[in-house]
Design a protein around this motif. Sequence first.
Motif, mmCIF file in Angstrom:
data_model
loop_
_atom_site.group_PDB
_atom_site.id
_atom_site.type_symbol
_atom_site.label_atom_id
_atom_site.label_comp_id
_atom_site.label_asym_id
_atom_site.label_seq_id
_atom_site.Cartn_x
_atom_site.Cartn_y
_atom_site.Cartn_z
ATOM 1 N N GLY B 125 0.823 -1.205 0.000
ATOM 2 C CA GLY B 125 0.000 0.000 0.000
ATOM 3 C C GLY B 125 0.860 1.260 0.000
ATOM 4 N N VAL B 126 0.189 2.390 -0.052
ATOM 5 C CA VAL B 126 0.911 3.661 -0.135
ATOM 6 C C VAL B 126 1.783 3.862 1.106
ATOM 7 N N LEU B 127 1.169 3.679 2.279
ATOM 8 C CA LEU B 127 1.896 3.870 3.535
ATOM 9 C C LEU B 127 3.136 2.986 3.581
ATOM 10 N N ASP B 128 2.935 1.723 3.208
ATOM 11 C CA ASP B 128 4.040 0.764 3.240
ATOM 12 C C ASP B 128 5.180 1.220 2.347
ATOM 13 N N ARG B 129 4.829 1.669 1.130
ATOM 14 C CA ARG B 129 5.879 2.055 0.189
ATOM 15 C C ARG B 129 6.603 3.312 0.658
ATOM 16 N N VAL B 130 5.838 4.260 1.193
ATOM 17 C CA VAL B 130 6.461 5.492 1.695
ATOM 18 C C VAL B 130 7.406 5.162 2.850
ATOM 19 N N VAL B 131 6.912 4.356 3.794
ATOM 20 C CA VAL B 131 7.741 4.012 4.960
ATOM 21 C C VAL B 131 8.997 3.256 4.515
ATOM 22 N N THR B 132 8.855 2.380 3.534
ATOM 23 C CA THR B 132 10.012 1.608 3.080
ATOM 24 C C THR B 132 11.099 2.522 2.515
ATOM 25 N N VAL B 133 10.685 3.499 1.717
ATOM 26 C CA VAL B 133 11.674 4.426 1.154
ATOM 27 C C VAL B 133 12.306 5.279 2.265
ATOM 28 N N ILE B 134 11.459 5.798 3.167
ATOM 29 C CA ILE B 134 11.992 6.603 4.272
ATOM 30 C C ILE B 134 12.970 5.772 5.099
ATOM 31 N N ASN B 135 12.624 4.526 5.319
ATOM 32 C CA ASN B 135 13.515 3.623 6.052
ATOM 33 C C ASN B 135 14.885 3.535 5.408
ATOM 34 N N GLN B 136 14.882 3.337 4.104
ATOM 35 C CA GLN B 136 16.157 3.207 3.385
ATOM 36 C C GLN B 136 16.984 4.470 3.576
ATOM 37 N N ILE B 137 16.301 5.626 3.500
ATOM 38 C CA ILE B 137 17.035 6.884 3.626
ATOM 39 C C ILE B 137 17.584 7.028 5.050
ATOM 40 N N ILE B 138 16.740 6.758 6.039
ATOM 41 C CA ILE B 138 17.181 6.917 7.426
ATOM 42 C C ILE B 138 18.381 6.024 7.726
ATOM 43 N N MET B 139 18.357 4.804 7.164
ATOM 44 C CA MET B 139 19.478 3.898 7.418
ATOM 45 C C MET B 139 20.776 4.423 6.828
ATOM 46 N N ALA B 140 20.664 5.318 5.850
ATOM 47 C CA ALA B 140 21.873 5.837 5.201
ATOM 48 C C ALA B 140 22.437 7.047 5.942
ATOM 49 N N VAL B 141 21.689 7.592 6.896
ATOM 50 C CA VAL B 141 22.163 8.788 7.593
ATOM 51 C C VAL B 141 22.972 8.369 8.814
ATOM 52 N N PRO B 142 24.256 8.747 8.873
ATOM 53 C CA PRO B 142 25.030 8.387 10.068
ATOM 54 C C PRO B 142 24.429 9.073 11.290
ATOM 55 N N PRO B 143 24.354 8.382 12.430
ATOM 56 C CA PRO B 143 23.697 8.950 13.615
ATOM 57 C C PRO B 143 24.263 10.304 14.021
ATOM 58 N N PHE B 144 25.571 10.498 13.845
ATOM 59 C CA PHE B 144 26.102 11.786 14.283
ATOM 60 C C PHE B 144 25.602 12.921 13.391
ATOM 61 N N PHE B 145 25.339 12.599 12.124
ATOM 62 C CA PHE B 145 24.793 13.631 11.241
ATOM 63 C C PHE B 145 23.340 13.938 11.623
ATOM 64 N N SER B 146 22.552 12.901 11.870
ATOM 65 C CA SER B 146 21.186 13.187 12.311
ATOM 66 C C SER B 146 21.217 13.904 13.655
ATOM 67 N N GLY B 147 22.220 13.585 14.478
ATOM 68 C CA GLY B 147 22.389 14.291 15.746
ATOM 69 C C GLY B 147 22.603 15.782 15.527
ATOM 70 N N ILE B 148 23.472 16.101 14.551
ATOM 71 C CA ILE B 148 23.736 17.513 14.252
ATOM 72 C C ILE B 148 22.458 18.184 13.757
ATOM 73 N N LEU B 149 21.755 17.471 12.863
ATOM 74 C CA LEU B 149 20.519 18.051 12.330
ATOM 75 C C LEU B 149 19.489 18.263 13.438
ATOM 76 N N ILE B 150 19.384 17.268 14.340
ATOM 77 C CA ILE B 150 18.427 17.390 15.442
ATOM 78 C C ILE B 150 18.807 18.564 16.344
ATOM 79 N N THR B 151 20.103 18.683 16.636
ATOM 80 C CA THR B 151 20.553 19.814 17.453
ATOM 81 C C THR B 151 20.129 21.126 16.804
ATOM 82 N N PHE B 152 20.354 21.190 15.501
ATOM 83 C CA PHE B 152 20.041 22.427 14.783
ATOM 84 C C PHE B 152 18.530 22.696 14.807
ATOM 85 N N ILE B 153 17.757 21.691 14.393
ATOM 86 C CA ILE B 153 16.312 21.917 14.243
ATOM 87 C C ILE B 153 15.631 22.091 15.597
ATOM 88 N N PHE B 154 15.831 21.127 16.486
ATOM 89 C CA PHE B 154 15.074 21.166 17.753
ATOM 90 C C PHE B 154 15.753 22.018 18.822
#
Lengths: 266, 314, 274
Positions: B125-154
């Motif tokens: 379904g749509v939700l499944d396909r969207v989540v699958t793609v987002i999953n792939q992207i999230i797995m490619a982001v090193p945690p320290f980079f998402s950490g930097i982004l989170i620090t910046f945004i939040f």
Amino acid sequence: MGVILDVTDLHIEFHDHGFPEVAVEDFDLMLEEGEIVGIVGESGSGKSMSALAIAGLLSRHSITKTGRIMFNGDDLLTCDRKTLRSYQGDEISMIFQEPMTSLNPVKRIGWQVEESLFIHHPDIDKKKRKEMAIEMMLAVGLSDAENIYHMYPHELSGGMRQRVMIAAAMIGNPKILIADEPTTALDVTVQAQIVELLKKINKERGTSIIFISHDLSLVNQLCERVIVMQKGNIVESGATERVFGAPQDIYTKKLIAAIPKIDIGN
Amino acid sequence: MKYIIKKVISMIITLVVVSLCVFLAFSIIPGDPALKKLGTEASPELIAQTREQMGLNDPVIVRYFRWFTAFLHGDMGKSYNYSVPVSGMILNKIPITLTMAIMSFLLTIIVSIPMGIITAKHEGGVLDRVVTVINQIIMAVPPFFSGILITFIFGMVFKLFTPGGFVSYSDDFAGFVGYLVFPSIAVALPKIAMTVKMLRGSVIDEAKKDYTRTAYSRGNNTNGVLYRHVLKNALIPVITFLGMLLADMIAGSIVIEQVFGIPGISRILLTSISNRDYPVVEAIIMGIAMIVIVTNLLVDIIYRIVDPRIGIEE
Amino acid sequence: MRNKCAEVIKKIKKDPYMCAGVIITVIILLMIVVGLFWMPYEPTKMSASEKLKGISFKHIMGTDNMGRDVFSRVMYGSRVTFLIALGTVFIGAFMGTLIGALTGYYGGLFDEITMRVIDAMFAFPSILLALVIVSVFGTGWIQLLFSLGIAFIPSFARIVRGEVLRCRNTDYVESAKLQGVSDVRMIFVHILPNIKGVLASSILIGFNNAVLAEAGLSYLGVGSQPPYASLGKMLSDAQQYMFTTPSYCLCPGLVIVLMVLGFSFLGEGIRRWE
């Protein structure tokens, strides 16, 4: 005796590979109350498909079904899901070929035997359910029912698991039991026991049974009436004695000729 | 019970092997700890005397046993650099790193299990396909980079927390946990993606098995089959996976501590590595190894309790 | 031949994962290869007047706190990251396969001891293990390469050992044994080709993990030393300028993400190939 199940012109088609593949064509079956009907044929003849359709277990989108399966005034092919589910497991039960894999490996036997009661008769309390389950398990020949109740499927032999399947199917006292090659995966001695058990259930409870098998000698032992299928079509049907005694169709004759006979000396 | 004993013995062997590897690795490194302790200006006599005091003249195996038995008694030796007991340096840091790892772990479970079930239920379904793609992207982001982004945004844009404003657990426990929420999200993000992917696959595989047909034949609806039958079977392989994740999260926390300026184990480990302060490094590594190995044992036992086919008795 | 190529391209076009994977990977590889011959600026060249500039035509990824061109540094840094990841996977896969195949095939005491050590190493997440080994070897990119390589051996060894054990008991290996095939030939000709599928997918996953681990470790400051760039190190330098010059931090970060994403999409695409 009245007709309990009336299947007319059942037609099943698959669309898995882009083009329609016919699995069952013009299947008719009138099942009388308390009757045992056998369906025989080689694998791929459509006998299991027909059985699954009657049990309401062919529900994938890539399958089209036409015709009518009348039960209790409802057409099981077109009635809403809720009505169909209210029959499944309570009025129409099914047991399968592979007792090894048909039971949930991580649930206790008792839980699985009781499940139909739990779903269809929520008013029955836990204690009563257990009582009924034990009673049913004893009735299908699981003499150690109290212990088996707490066991898991992997702790039981194939024959015992098939008995558990039968107990689970029979606990709601259904009007129809569909047995899809229930003995194929079992030892010969166990096969005979299961057939005897089905006979006993039929006699004591008056349950109508649809018995599907490729083993003609078992069908001969158990069924009053038989339907022979080949490549999705019914080629012959009638009283077992008549079909096996004087087969009309070439395919039926071949099937009967293929039954191994044991010649003992004289 | 017999199984557990067997496992515990194997765990102890692994621990001994780990300690041996760690100790040997740090004793083959060139450089004289006595020299390091005293500085290059020390006289040769003093160095020789210190070497004798530190027991450095004994064969390596003797030193290993001395170190290991002391370690078992809670004595982790003294830091070369600060001449204070190592245990004092690290013991009050462990709760910080551990809290963060546990928070990330809980977050992973809370988010990924429902997500895995929902995506599997609506496979294709749509939700499944969207989540699958987002999953792939999230797995490619090193945690320290998402950490930097989170620090910046939040932290900087929405000001939901003060970057660098760490609160010690002994001062204000609620504030401490509050500060760790965003770092835990950074650690958990890729793990959530992995767990969702894993659980989704597992549920879909299980849903194809014969027993689901039996379940339907008893009058179960889709939810009944999913929650009463499929779920428990599908979660069994996920348990082992989650156990491995917990270990990964402790390592992940080390990098994230650096991003968010959290004074956990990470800072001591990194400074000790660059200062070649080996007793500290050894102690931290042994500590983490012990946590990981004990976790593995627990996961194994839980796995056996949940899956009746294996059983605890073997 | 041309027909076959056309068919492959058609198939790639049909699968969105494969398509995205190929495009992203080609872009990254292009950036690395072009960077070998030409970069817009010398990656180490500083400029006092061009500090912390945003994205412009002159500096398409802006400049850093020392006035260096971020794009040139990213080109250089992705080369470093890519090569270290490649080397890591090579060491890990080669040694892991060797150890896994030998222990799996021969079994016995050798297997028991090796697997104990592997288990002990497995008790550490690879990034931590690499950190430990780096602390033994010292910092620097060659040390980092070997540390990561060693840290990746256990997972490969475990996978290969499991597969070899599975293959060892199959009929074709038994029959080859009866025909008197030598052990070496058995392992390399009869068993290993059978596990190449499993190995290929672990290499792809391993590569991504290696990129992430390298980035993480150089973020912690144990990778290549200044003034040379590595993507992770750039991020840790850039972190404090996130608010003033977001491009400095975002660009290297996105390049790491794309590098990993390209390969994981490729892997997903290959998995769906049939």
